[in-house]
Write an enzyme that holds these catalytic residues in place. Structure first.
Site, PDB file in Angstrom:
ATOM      1  N   ASN A  91       0.810  -1.225   0.000  1.00 22.77           N
ATOM      2  CA  ASN A  91       0.000   0.000   0.000  1.00 22.77           C
ATOM      3  C   ASN A  91       0.846   1.279   0.000  1.00 22.77           C
ATOM      4  OD1 ASN A  91      -2.457   1.753   0.797  1.00 22.77           O
ATOM      5  ND2 ASN A  91      -0.997   2.048   2.478  1.00 22.77           N
ATOM      6  N   TYR A 156       3.660   9.410 -11.295  1.00 28.15           N
ATOM      7  CA  TYR A 156       2.673   8.684 -10.475  1.00 28.15           C
ATOM      8  C   TYR A 156       1.804   7.742 -11.322  1.00 28.15           C
ATOM      9  CZ  TYR A 156      -0.996   7.782  -7.062  1.00 28.15           C
ATOM     10  OH  TYR A 156      -1.904   7.159  -6.231  1.00 28.15           O
ATOM     11  N   LYS A 160       1.676   3.523 -11.400  1.00 28.11           N
ATOM     12  CA  LYS A 160       0.476   2.709 -11.148  1.00 28.11           C
ATOM     13  C   LYS A 160       0.132   1.820 -12.352  1.00 28.11           C
ATOM     14  CE  LYS A 160      -0.121   4.137  -6.907  1.00 28.11           C
ATOM     15  NZ  LYS A 160       0.122   3.242  -5.759  1.00 28.11           N
TER      16      LYS A 160
HETATM   17  P1  NAD Z   1      -0.874   8.544   2.780  1.00 33.12           P
HETATM   18  O1  NAD Z   1       0.100   9.555   2.309  1.00 33.12           O
HETATM   19  O2  NAD Z   1      -1.969   8.932   3.702  1.00 33.12           O
HETATM   20  O3  NAD Z   1      -0.092   7.302   3.425  1.00 33.12           O
HETATM   21  C1  NAD Z   1       1.027   6.792   2.756  1.00 33.12           C
HETATM   22  C2  NAD Z   1       1.609   5.679   3.565  1.00 33.12           C
HETATM   23  O4  NAD Z   1       2.818   5.278   2.895  1.00 33.12           O
HETATM   24  C3  NAD Z   1       2.006   6.090   4.972  1.00 33.12           C
HETATM   25  O5  NAD Z   1       1.738   5.029   5.868  1.00 33.12           O
HETATM   26  C4  NAD Z   1       3.518   6.293   4.876  1.00 33.12           C
HETATM   27  O6  NAD Z   1       4.212   5.947   6.073  1.00 33.12           O
HETATM   28  C5  NAD Z   1       3.897   5.310   3.793  1.00 33.12           C
HETATM   29  N1  NAD Z   1       5.113   5.762   3.125  1.00 33.12           N
HETATM   30  C6  NAD Z   1       5.325   6.947   2.495  1.00 33.12           C
HETATM   31  N2  NAD Z   1       6.602   7.001   2.069  1.00 33.12           N
HETATM   32  C7  NAD Z   1       7.187   5.823   2.423  1.00 33.12           C
HETATM   33  C8  NAD Z   1       8.466   5.268   2.255  1.00 33.12           C
HETATM   34  N3  NAD Z   1       9.439   5.917   1.609  1.00 33.12           N
HETATM   35  N4  NAD Z   1       8.722   4.037   2.765  1.00 33.12           N
HETATM   36  C9  NAD Z   1       7.759   3.339   3.400  1.00 33.12           C
HETATM   37  N5  NAD Z   1       6.511   3.794   3.585  1.00 33.12           N
HETATM   38  C10 NAD Z   1       6.238   5.030   3.100  1.00 33.12           C
HETATM   39  O7  NAD Z   1      -1.422   7.869   1.444  1.00 33.12           O
HETATM   40  P2  NAD Z   1      -2.828   7.225   1.065  1.00 33.12           P
HETATM   41  O8  NAD Z   1      -3.636   8.251   0.404  1.00 33.12           O
HETATM   42  O9  NAD Z   1      -3.395   6.432   2.182  1.00 33.12           O
HETATM   43  O10 NAD Z   1      -2.330   6.242  -0.097  1.00 33.12           O
HETATM   44  C11 NAD Z   1      -2.041   4.886   0.114  1.00 33.12           C
HETATM   45  C12 NAD Z   1      -1.941   4.223  -1.235  1.00 33.12           C
HETATM   46  O11 NAD Z   1      -3.147   4.434  -1.957  1.00 33.12           O
HETATM   47  C13 NAD Z   1      -0.808   4.759  -2.117  1.00 33.12           C
HETATM   48  O12 NAD Z   1      -0.218   3.689  -2.824  1.00 33.12           O
HETATM   49  C14 NAD Z   1      -1.545   5.681  -3.074  1.00 33.12           C
HETATM   50  O13 NAD Z   1      -0.859   5.811  -4.294  1.00 33.12           O
HETATM   51  C15 NAD Z   1      -2.853   4.964  -3.234  1.00 33.12           C
HETATM   52  N6  NAD Z   1      -3.964   5.798  -3.680  1.00 33.12           N
HETATM   53  C16 NAD Z   1      -4.445   6.801  -2.907  1.00 33.12           C
HETATM   54  C17 NAD Z   1      -5.498   7.555  -3.385  1.00 33.12           C
HETATM   55  C18 NAD Z   1      -6.105   8.672  -2.570  1.00 33.12           C
HETATM   56  O14 NAD Z   1      -6.978   9.360  -3.109  1.00 33.12           O
HETATM   57  N7  NAD Z   1      -5.719   8.863  -1.343  1.00 33.12           N
HETATM   58  C19 NAD Z   1      -6.044   7.308  -4.644  1.00 33.12           C
HETATM   59  C20 NAD Z   1      -5.520   6.276  -5.403  1.00 33.12           C
HETATM   60  C21 NAD Z   1      -4.480   5.519  -4.918  1.00 33.12           C
END
Ligand code: NAD
Length: 248
Positions: A91, A156, A160
């Protein structure tokens, strides 16, 4: 209790979608190792979870996910601690929205290191444990931008698209080892990643979503629960959209 007696690793499990997945898995009977980038944020998340339910079996680690040796050692420690490793949720992810003219090539590499290389490395370390165990589940976090691209920040969406490629290829490669591999492709979800976007952009996106709202982390966690469980026993190689039918 869809995950009773299962063990799971969730990368990026300290907040946002990852933390919602960790909680949902714990509520459904799994034992969970959450991974984060820093000791401080991992310990904070563990404290919050223990306050919510002291009986939950949850531990934390903060390996550098782009270091294969560190990942392999961490996953083996988790397997030794819980006795198995049944589910991996890849994730952790970062995003950026610079135009290609402003794009620092180092930032492109950073996105690929976490969003693609770390997914490969965690999947490899997990598969090496899951195969001799007799099977397992690997789940990846894709994005709606893996279907349409996005008009800036090319790293990005490119990362993906690669996650979808890893998902479909590993599903074909690992099926005979009884390891299912799927991805969830979230739309606009209310997390820190979305909070960092300009408000007008989020409002504009929400207004254009057929279901009329931005998604919540729990919406995504529910899909990760289904795909991790035996209910999805014949589902592999899928990229499941959880986006309210958003078209960007
Ligand atoms: P967030 O920024 O709230 O959380 C990101 C998480 O990744 C955190 O737990 C952080 O500790 C971890 N992280 C960041 N950099 C890191 C590193 N270098 N090493 C290890 N861990 C690391 O993000 P989110 O919105 O919860 O997104 C989680 C996933 O969902 C991601 O892969 C993101 O691309 C994907 N996503 C999010 C959305 C959205 O709208 N939020 C949409 C599509 C996909």
């Amino acid at each position: 209790m869809l995950l009773k007696d299962k063990t799971a690793v969730v990368t990026g499990g300290t907040r946002g979608i990852g933390l919602a997945v960790v909680k949902t898995y714990l509520e459904n009977g799994a034992k969970v190792a959450l991974l984060g980038s820093r000791e401080e944020t991992v310990k904070k998340a563990l404290d919050e979870l223990k306050k919510e339910n002291a009986a939950w079996e949850v531990i934390g680690y903060w390996p550098v996910l782009s270091d294969y040796g560190a990942v392999k050692q961490t996953f083996e420690e988790i397997r030794d601690h819980f006795g198995s490793l049944d589910i991996l949720v890849n994730n952790a992810g970062i995003s950026a929205r610079e135009s290609i003219y402003e794009y620092d090539p180092d930032n492109f590499r950073k996105i690929m290191d976490l969003n693609v290389t770390a997914v490969f490395q965690c999947s490899k370390a997990a598969a090496e444990i899951m195969k001799p165990q007799g099977g397992g589940v690997i789940l990846n976090t894709s994005s709606m931008v893996s279907l349409y691209g996005q008009p800036a920040g090319v790293g990005y969406p490119a990362s993906k698209f690669a996650v979808n490629g890893l998902t479909k290829s590993l599903a074909r490669e690992l099926g005979r080892d009884h390891i299912r591999v799927n991805a969830v492709a979230p739309g606009v979800i209310r997390t820190d990643m979305v909070a960092a976007l300009p408000k007008e952009m989020v409002d504009r996106l929400a207004a254009s979503i057929p279901l009329g709202r931005v998604g919540e982390p729990q919406d995504v966690a529910n899909a990760f629960l289904f795909l991790a469980s035996d209910l999805a026993g014949y589902v592999t190689g899928a990229v499941l959209s959880v986006d309210g039918a958003t078209m960007t």
